[in-house]
Design a protein around this motif. Structure first.
Motif, mmCIF file in Angstrom:
data_model
loop_
_atom_site.group_PDB
_atom_site.id
_atom_site.type_symbol
_atom_site.label_atom_id
_atom_site.label_comp_id
_atom_site.label_asym_id
_atom_site.label_seq_id
_atom_site.Cartn_x
_atom_site.Cartn_y
_atom_site.Cartn_z
ATOM 1 N N GLN A 1 0.833 -1.175 0.000
ATOM 2 C CA GLN A 1 0.000 0.000 0.000
ATOM 3 C C GLN A 1 0.881 1.243 0.000
ATOM 4 N N LEU A 2 0.693 2.028 -1.012
ATOM 5 C CA LEU A 2 1.394 3.304 -1.066
ATOM 6 C C LEU A 2 0.485 4.373 -0.461
ATOM 7 N N GLY A 7 -0.345 1.811 -6.871
ATOM 8 C CA GLY A 7 0.837 1.448 -7.648
ATOM 9 C C GLY A 7 0.660 1.738 -9.124
ATOM 10 N N VAL A 8 -0.549 1.516 -9.632
ATOM 11 C CA VAL A 8 -0.828 1.785 -11.043
ATOM 12 C C VAL A 8 -0.728 3.288 -11.323
ATOM 13 N N ASP A 9 -1.234 4.110 -10.400
ATOM 14 C CA ASP A 9 -1.112 5.556 -10.574
ATOM 15 C C ASP A 9 0.351 6.002 -10.506
ATOM 16 N N ALA A 10 1.108 5.424 -9.589
ATOM 17 C CA ALA A 10 2.539 5.757 -9.491
ATOM 18 C C ALA A 10 3.254 5.374 -10.783
ATOM 19 N N ARG A 13 2.646 7.934 -13.452
ATOM 20 C CA ARG A 13 3.476 9.134 -13.276
ATOM 21 C C ARG A 13 4.899 8.891 -13.759
ATOM 22 N N LEU A 14 5.434 7.714 -13.434
ATOM 23 C CA LEU A 14 6.786 7.384 -13.894
ATOM 24 C C LEU A 14 6.854 7.321 -15.413
ATOM 25 N N ARG A 15 5.865 6.703 -16.024
ATOM 26 C CA ARG A 15 5.853 6.548 -17.484
ATOM 27 C C ARG A 15 5.631 7.875 -18.210
ATOM 28 N N SER A 16 4.961 8.818 -17.558
ATOM 29 C CA SER A 16 4.671 10.092 -18.215
ATOM 30 C C SER A 16 5.825 11.089 -18.132
ATOM 31 N N GLY A 44 1.057 -1.914 -17.615
ATOM 32 C CA GLY A 44 2.343 -1.395 -18.049
ATOM 33 C C GLY A 44 3.533 -1.760 -17.183
ATOM 34 N N PHE A 45 3.300 -2.529 -16.114
ATOM 35 C CA PHE A 45 4.436 -2.981 -15.313
ATOM 36 C C PHE A 45 5.274 -3.934 -16.160
#
Length: 69
Positions: A1-2, A7-10, A13-16, A44-45
């Motif tokens: 848990q973030l 995790g999908v939202d994080a 952000r990394l991919r963008s 996308g992981f």
């Protein structure tokens, strides 16, 4: 848990961000059903590891994305 973000939202952000877009990201989760694995990979992981963590599998997977085994 973030805290405050999934995790999908994080990952989004990394991919963008061009500075982090190409960094391999592995999902490490307690969600261990086959459908969960497929969902994370479709999101996308680059890889997926379920808990409880098998340390050998974890190290092997990380090494594969770092240019090792």
């Amino acid at each position: 848990q973030l805290p405050g973000i999934s995790g999908v939202d994080a990952l989004g952000r990394l991919r963008s961000d061009h500075r982090t877009a190409s960094i391999p990201v592995l999902a490490l989760t307690a969600q261990a059903m086959h459908e969960d694995r497929e969902r994370f990979l479709a999101a996308g992981f680059d890889g997926y590891i379920s808990k409880p963590v098998d340390v050998v599998e974890l190290l092997r997977t990380v090494a594969a994305y770092c240019g090792g085994a």
